[in-house]
Design a protein around this motif. Structure first.
Motif, PDB file in Angstrom:
ATOM      1  N   VAL A 197      26.853  43.462 115.833  1.00 22.11           N
ATOM      2  CA  VAL A 197      27.833  43.417 116.895  1.00 22.11           C
ATOM      3  C   VAL A 197      28.487  42.127 116.481  1.00 22.11           C
ATOM      4  N   TYR A 198      28.222  41.273 116.132  1.00 19.68           N
ATOM      5  CA  TYR A 198      28.793  40.086 116.124  1.00 19.68           C
ATOM      6  C   TYR A 198      29.978  40.190 114.833  1.00 19.68           C
ATOM      7  N   PHE A 199      29.119  40.620 113.742  1.00 21.22           N
ATOM      8  CA  PHE A 199      30.429  40.894 112.382  1.00 21.22           C
ATOM      9  C   PHE A 199      31.306  42.047 112.798  1.00 21.22           C
ATOM     10  N   GLY A 200      30.874  43.225 113.580  1.00 21.41           N
ATOM     11  CA  GLY A 200      31.889  44.111 113.879  1.00 21.41           C
ATOM     12  C   GLY A 200      32.955  43.618 114.606  1.00 21.41           C
ATOM     13  N   VAL A 201      32.655  42.784 115.599  1.00 19.29           N
ATOM     14  CA  VAL A 201      33.602  42.244 116.644  1.00 19.29           C
ATOM     15  C   VAL A 201      34.603  41.217 115.990  1.00 19.29           C
ATOM     16  N   MET A 202      34.075  40.263 115.084  1.00 22.31           N
ATOM     17  CA  MET A 202      34.915  39.377 114.446  1.00 22.31           C
ATOM     18  C   MET A 202      35.760  40.013 113.379  1.00 22.31           C
ATOM     19  N   LEU A 203      35.289  41.242 112.780  1.00 23.24           N
ATOM     20  CA  LEU A 203      36.005  41.969 111.717  1.00 23.24           C
ATOM     21  C   LEU A 203      37.104  42.727 112.299  1.00 23.24           C
TER      22      LEU A 203
END
Length: 121
Positions: free
Chosen positions: A56-62
């Motif tokens: 979730v963290y990576f997906g939101v930032m990307l």
């Protein structure tokens, strides 16, 4: 045993493995600890929570990055940004959770619930 003393014992166990501190105590996890959020070091966390949180963290930032890049210069279809971010987040979450699970097996680390309970730790 309190979570803080369990975490300190887990960090001592991890330091004896020869891993770098940034590997078993990454900056994001240290930030959570400073904010008062009790969570185990990533090597002691279960597969699915690591998968979900890192994905979730990576997906939101990307997704934010892709959205901002699309506003500046249309490189992607704006409608494809959420789908691409979700796929990338799932892949990243899977690889991070697998990485920590493999490290847990490689160094024969005990489960989080077993720290401080068994003798010898």
């Amino acid at each position: 045993m309190s979570t803080l003393s369990r975490r300190e014992l887990a960090l001592q166990i991890l330091s004896k493995t020869g891993m770098q501190v940034s590997n078993y105590s990454p900056p994001a996890v240290r930030l959570l600890w400073r904010m008062g959020i009790d969570c185990p070091p990533p090597h002691f966390a279960r597969f699915w929570p690591v998968f979900f949180i890192s994905g979730v963290y990576f997906g939101v930032m990307l997704g934010l990055f892709m959205w901002l890049a699309t506003l500046y210069r249309p490189l992607f279809l704006l409608s494809s940004v959420p789908f691409g971010a979700a796929i990338a987040g799932c892949c990243f979450g899977f690889f991070m959770a697998s990485y920590y699970a493999i490290g847990r097996r490689k160094y024969q680390l005990p489960r989080w619930e077993e720290i401080g309970v068994t003798s010898g730790n």
